[in-house]
Write a protein that holds these residues in place. Sequence first.
Motif, PDB file in Angstrom:
ATOM      1  N   ALA A  99      49.940  33.408  74.861  1.00  0.00           N
ATOM      2  CA  ALA A  99      49.002  34.201  74.221  1.00  0.00           C
ATOM      3  C   ALA A  99      48.585  34.111  72.693  1.00  0.00           C
ATOM      4  O   ALA A  99      47.711  34.184  72.339  1.00  0.00           O
ATOM      5  CB  ALA A  99      49.193  35.735  74.496  1.00  0.00           C
TER       6      ALA A  99
ATOM      7  N   VAL B 263      45.258  42.908  78.966  1.00  0.00           N
ATOM      8  CA  VAL B 263      44.846  41.504  78.492  1.00  0.00           C
ATOM      9  C   VAL B 263      45.971  40.900  77.603  1.00  0.00           C
ATOM     10  O   VAL B 263      45.727  39.798  77.277  1.00  0.00           O
ATOM     11  CB  VAL B 263      43.609  41.548  77.579  1.00  0.00           C
ATOM     12  CG1 VAL B 263      42.456  41.947  78.647  1.00  0.00           C
ATOM     13  CG2 VAL B 263      44.010  42.363  76.459  1.00  0.00           C
TER      14      VAL B 263
ATOM     15  N   THR C 126      46.618  37.095  78.087  1.00  0.00           N
ATOM     16  CA  THR C 126      45.583  35.908  77.934  1.00  0.00           C
ATOM     17  C   THR C 126      45.796  34.907  76.517  1.00  0.00           C
ATOM     18  O   THR C 126      46.526  35.230  75.885  1.00  0.00           O
ATOM     19  CB  THR C 126      44.286  36.571  77.730  1.00  0.00           C
ATOM     20  OG1 THR C 126      44.501  37.514  76.728  1.00  0.00           O
ATOM     21  CG2 THR C 126      43.815  37.302  79.084  1.00  0.00           C
TER      22      THR C 126
ATOM     23  N   TYR D 114      43.205  36.038  72.503  1.00  0.00           N
ATOM     24  CA  TYR D 114      42.204  36.889  73.298  1.00  0.00           C
ATOM     25  C   TYR D 114      42.720  38.546  73.295  1.00  0.00           C
ATOM     26  O   TYR D 114      41.957  39.129  72.974  1.00  0.00           O
ATOM     27  CB  TYR D 114      41.985  36.365  74.514  1.00  0.00           C
ATOM     28  CG  TYR D 114      40.922  35.289  74.686  1.00  0.00           C
ATOM     29  CD1 TYR D 114      39.610  35.514  74.391  1.00  0.00           C
ATOM     30  CD2 TYR D 114      41.242  34.017  75.066  1.00  0.00           C
ATOM     31  CE1 TYR D 114      38.645  34.654  74.666  1.00  0.00           C
ATOM     32  CE2 TYR D 114      40.425  32.909  75.185  1.00  0.00           C
ATOM     33  CZ  TYR D 114      39.217  33.587  74.949  1.00  0.00           C
ATOM     34  OH  TYR D 114      38.008  32.304  75.096  1.00  0.00           O
TER      35      TYR D 114
END
Length: 391
Positions: A209, A233, A236, A247
Amino acid sequence: MEIWSIVMVLMFVAPLSLQASSFPKSTLNIDCGATRKTTDDNHTFVIWETDEDYIKTGQNEFLVITNASFYPMKTLRSFPRGSKNCYNLLLIAQTKYLLRAGFYYGNYDNNFKPPTFVLEVDGKLNVTVTTSLSDDPVYHEFIFFVEKENVDVCLTRTQEDHVPFISTIESNALYDSYKLMENHTALYLERRINYGANKTFPERLSIFADEYNRIWTPEEIPSYRSLTPGFDVSSTGWVFTDNLPPYAVLYYAIEAHNSSESLFLPVTFQEKKPQLSAYFVFYFASFVYNPNVTSRTVAIYIDGQQKNITEIPSWYEKIFPVVSIYPVNVTNGMVNVTISAVEGSPLPPLLCAMEVFTAYEVSKASHVIHFVNFSLVLVYFLVLSLSGSGL
């Protein structure tokens, strides 16, 4: 012995003198005081090396009971002897690096006396480390240009009864990032904030990430709206724009309640010198999921002076603006950042993340000859010498 037999022996022996740790690394994570190599498979997927190849002084210490959530903090190396003890790292020369040193006291010595000492990096950068009995580790992070492969990370005793120690050393090469930073400049991290995320969101993301393994502190500001995606998230990947922001960080933001309201973000620096130079980075994403809605445009002010106007396109365009501002003059350790919607913008101002650094001028180091190349030069001249002697 024939000439080429001697040469072959030299070519074979020279590499044997180089340990695995003798090769420059783009990424190096050291769990100081640990006795075995580990991988944080459950969270960041970072590979942690032991430190015996990088230092020969000091002693390993182990925290039997600790509330530190970051497991490499459960070991450390202390330096009860000597006024200055140094790690020697091999990094890639002529490359920009992020280097972070971590310190977690944890009352390892049962003295209930957290020490204060000095951290020195590359012989040019230094900062006073003040540890505490808190469960939160203390970090000091620099971004600097590595002139030569050997980089020293040193701990210096400043008080007789204060024993320096260190828990972790993390270094990551930064390729084509933080572009306004010149090679003769170094940056010291003051703040790296993931706005809109609450305290349950991890400060450390996986290396998938965030390639640069940064620590993003989540922060909600009650006077502004927090924009969140409503789903996890954290795993990501990163965005292919300046500085490769994750992200997962751009999925969160703070937003003013309307277009006439501004985001007001005071920034306090650790040093209170009359004048400092600072480096700011602002990260934006749209949070407008309707392709028929126009983009928003924001203006960035620092101490009342307009520094930038940025258009933030709709999410569907997959454009995530990153704004770097340098140099910023700081007076008496305080700066006021204001982000406002420009006149005519239909949407309020927002901000996903912000990084703030103090900038320092550092002297340029002289060029060095790499060891492997130097060895080959020695072999070449030895061959010439032996040829001339008739061997």
